[in-house]
Structure formats: C-alpha cells, structure tokens
Design a protein around this motif. Sequence first.
Motif, short mmCIF file in Angstrom:
data_model
loop_
_atom_site.label_atom_id
_atom_site.label_comp_id
_atom_site.label_asym_id
_atom_site.label_seq_id
_atom_site.Cartn_x
_atom_site.Cartn_y
_atom_site.Cartn_z
N ALA A 46 -18.46 -25.55 14.22
CA ALA A 46 -17.74 -24.89 15.32
C ALA A 46 -17.05 -23.63 14.80
N PRO A 47 -16.74 -22.68 15.67
CA PRO A 47 -15.96 -21.51 15.24
C PRO A 47 -14.65 -21.96 14.59
N SER A 48 -14.28 -21.31 13.47
CA SER A 48 -13.12 -21.75 12.70
C SER A 48 -12.29 -20.56 12.27
N VAL A 49 -10.97 -20.78 12.17
CA VAL A 49 -10.04 -19.75 11.72
C VAL A 49 -8.92 -20.44 10.96
N GLU A 50 -8.37 -19.76 9.96
CA GLU A 50 -7.19 -20.30 9.30
C GLU A 50 -6.10 -19.25 9.25
N PHE A 51 -4.87 -19.72 9.44
CA PHE A 51 -3.68 -18.89 9.39
C PHE A 51 -2.92 -19.27 8.12
N VAL A 52 -2.65 -18.28 7.28
CA VAL A 52 -2.05 -18.51 5.97
C VAL A 52 -0.73 -17.75 5.90
N ALA A 53 0.31 -18.42 5.39
CA ALA A 53 1.61 -17.78 5.19
C ALA A 53 1.74 -17.37 3.74
N THR A 54 1.84 -16.08 3.49
CA THR A 54 1.85 -15.59 2.10
C THR A 54 3.14 -15.90 1.36
N ALA A 55 4.21 -16.24 2.09
CA ALA A 55 5.48 -16.61 1.44
C ALA A 55 5.70 -18.12 1.47
N ASP A 56 4.64 -18.88 1.63
CA ASP A 56 4.72 -20.33 1.76
C ASP A 56 4.94 -20.97 0.39
N ARG A 57 6.03 -21.73 0.24
CA ARG A 57 6.29 -22.45 -1.00
C ARG A 57 5.75 -23.88 -0.94
N ILE A 58 5.60 -24.41 0.27
CA ILE A 58 5.14 -25.79 0.42
C ILE A 58 3.63 -25.87 0.28
N VAL A 59 2.92 -25.00 0.95
CA VAL A 59 1.45 -24.91 0.86
C VAL A 59 1.11 -23.47 0.49
N PRO A 60 1.10 -23.15 -0.81
CA PRO A 60 0.84 -21.77 -1.23
C PRO A 60 -0.52 -21.26 -0.73
N ALA A 61 -0.59 -19.96 -0.53
CA ALA A 61 -1.82 -19.36 -0.02
C ALA A 61 -3.02 -19.69 -0.89
N ALA A 62 -2.80 -19.92 -2.18
CA ALA A 62 -3.91 -20.22 -3.09
C ALA A 62 -4.56 -21.56 -2.80
N THR A 63 -3.91 -22.42 -2.02
CA THR A 63 -4.47 -23.73 -1.70
C THR A 63 -5.28 -23.72 -0.41
N ALA A 64 -5.37 -22.59 0.27
CA ALA A 64 -5.99 -22.52 1.60
C ALA A 64 -7.47 -22.89 1.55
N ILE A 65 -8.04 -23.09 2.72
CA ILE A 65 -9.43 -23.55 2.83
C ILE A 65 -10.41 -22.50 2.33
N GLY A 66 -10.16 -21.25 2.69
CA GLY A 66 -11.09 -20.19 2.32
C GLY A 66 -12.10 -19.87 3.40
N LEU A 67 -11.72 -20.06 4.67
CA LEU A 67 -12.62 -19.73 5.78
C LEU A 67 -12.82 -18.23 5.87
N SER A 68 -13.96 -17.84 6.41
CA SER A 68 -14.27 -16.41 6.48
C SER A 68 -13.31 -15.67 7.42
N ASP A 69 -12.84 -16.36 8.47
CA ASP A 69 -11.86 -15.77 9.38
C ASP A 69 -10.47 -16.24 8.93
N ARG A 70 -9.81 -15.40 8.16
CA ARG A 70 -8.51 -15.75 7.57
C ARG A 70 -7.48 -14.74 8.04
N ARG A 71 -6.40 -15.24 8.62
CA ARG A 71 -5.32 -14.38 9.11
C ARG A 71 -4.08 -14.66 8.27
N ALA A 72 -3.56 -13.66 7.61
CA ALA A 72 -2.41 -13.84 6.72
C ALA A 72 -1.18 -13.16 7.29
#
Length: 352
Positions: free
Chosen positions: A293-319
Amino acid sequence: MDFASQHGPRPLPLFLAMLRSEAAENPDLVQRAMAGLKRFQTASRERPMRSLPVRRRRGRVTLRDAGGGATASGRPVLFVPSLINPPSILDLSRDRSLIRWLRTRGCHPWLIDWGTPGAKDRDIDVAGHVERFLLPLIATFPTPPVLVGYCLGGTLALAAAARSRVAGLAAIAAPWHFSGYDDEARAAMAAQWAAIKPTSEALGLVPMEALQAGFWRLDPARTIAKYAAFADLDPRSEAARRFIRLEDWANQGAPLPHAFGRELFEKLIAQDRPGQGQWRVAGATVTPAQCDAPSVEFVATADRIVPAATAIGLSDRRAGGTGHVGMVVGGRAEQQLWQPLADWITALPTPR
C-alpha cells in the motif's frame, strides 16, 4: 483509556534521587525543581476529555470511534498508538487532538486502545499483539482502512500492513532499525532490562514505572530542567496548562506483558531483528517491502525517544525539527504533521 494520575513524576523516589545526583552542585536548580514539583502536584486539572465510544472489542483491546458513529461517512483511518503510554496523546485536549481534527477533514478516525494487561497476558509478545489483536480488528472494516501508527505503534502497524490489506500506511516517529540507537543508549536499555527482568518474570508484567525510569535516563538533565522551568510559569498560562496535560499523560500508563518486554528489549532493541529482516510476525519474517500500500513516514529530527536514525527508511519520508511528543501535540504539530498527514490521506486512491 483512563488511568489514575499520580500528579507527580512516577516513580517519585527515583526522580528525587536523580535530582540529588544531577543537581548536587546547583542548589538553586534543586530549589526551583522542587518548587515546580510542588506546584505540579497541587495544580488544578482541566475536565478530562470524554472517552471515545467503544465499537468493537478483541479481548482486552478495544476499537474506539472518533468519527461520529459506526455508520458515519469518511475514509476509515485507524490509529495505532504505542503500548508504553496511554493512547490519549492522540486525543489529548479539545485543541490538541489529532484524531478529532482529522475528523473535520473528511476522515473517519478510529483508535486502538490496548487496555490494561493482566497476568493472563504474560505470554503475549510484540508480534502477538499484531497477530491476536491488530489483524483481527483490521479485518472487521468493510473497506481497507488507512493505518496510522505512532511510536512503537508504527512498528506494529507496519507489521500489520505487511500481513493484511490496507489502503495506506503512515508511520509517525516509529522505530524499525533499532541499531540506530547509539551505543550508550543501547547499553543503558540493556542494563535497564537486566534490572527489571526478574520482577517482570515474577509478576508476568513490566511495570510502567520501570519503563519511565528508562526514559528519564535518556536525558536526566532535561527531566529536571522542565520542572524547574514550570516553577517560573504563570500558573494561569497556556504553557502551564500544556505542561500539566503532557506530564499527567507521561506519568500514566498500563504495564506491559512480560513477553512483550522480553521481545522488545532482547530481540528488537538488542538484536535489531526488524532492521536485520529477521523479525517474524504471523509465521514469517516481515519487511517494509511486503507492504504494497502507499506508505509515508514522519520523522522528528530532535527526537530523543525514537532517534531519526531508527526510522523505517521509506522512500516518502517527511522530516520536521520537533521532538517525539511535540510533533503530535506541540505548537507546530498542525503545520508539520497534521496537515501533511491529512493531505497525504486525501490523495490516496479510492479503495475498490
């Protein structure tokens, strides 16, 4: 979704010990933090939000309706929160509710409420929550819903999207590559689990207080500083009311089943099985590529709980430059998350 509030950092003895160790050479900071703590404990609370009605149930897990009724129109959007804090972060207050705001944008939002595990749930691990609860509830929708997963709920939502038919998947601050935590954080989480595992095995549950202690250790100075800053706020200000809402939410929560904690700490965090393509859900390994299905991920660059480096890596990434909680309920949440999410959902193909 209601849990009794302790009206103070939980566990309080650990907060006080952390205050003594972190601010031992700064008596002014200690005094201000204690003043903030006292003010927080005695502050009046707003009238709580009315609980969303339950429409479906699977064991202890319920499906709550934020769309105005089971027959209401609008594309179904199923929100999957984390289990570590209450799902109310997605429906926090009258002016800070992502799901109620989305209802005004032509959607029919639904919310998973994981309920309160008991000792009988001790053997239900992370994958088991997808298999036993999430997949059967998704199957009750007459048309495939859009899944929106927040934090660890995004991890579960991705696994469910790979094992069921959905109209789309949006992940918000969702970890997948757990090796993205730095060595210090991984060592701290391993030590945390080693300390609480005997209690968890005995109870069949991971107490919420044990998890909260781990969050504090990610940034103890910030935990203390925010209470000191609260002492300086006008108690009638919106900033003070916002602090009380968020701290009450952060200090609430149900325990986790023992097997959930064991898989989370030993297989996801320590071994990074999702990121390594080795996590098994519903009898087979699960990967992001299996979600068609169409997929998107929203990443918070100042996130201490779930750092951006742990993200899924989807092609549609909004930071966006916010933190883990701020991206959902902060002052810039509508601009950085709510509206882009609504626009993305609106642009999805109509289900056949």
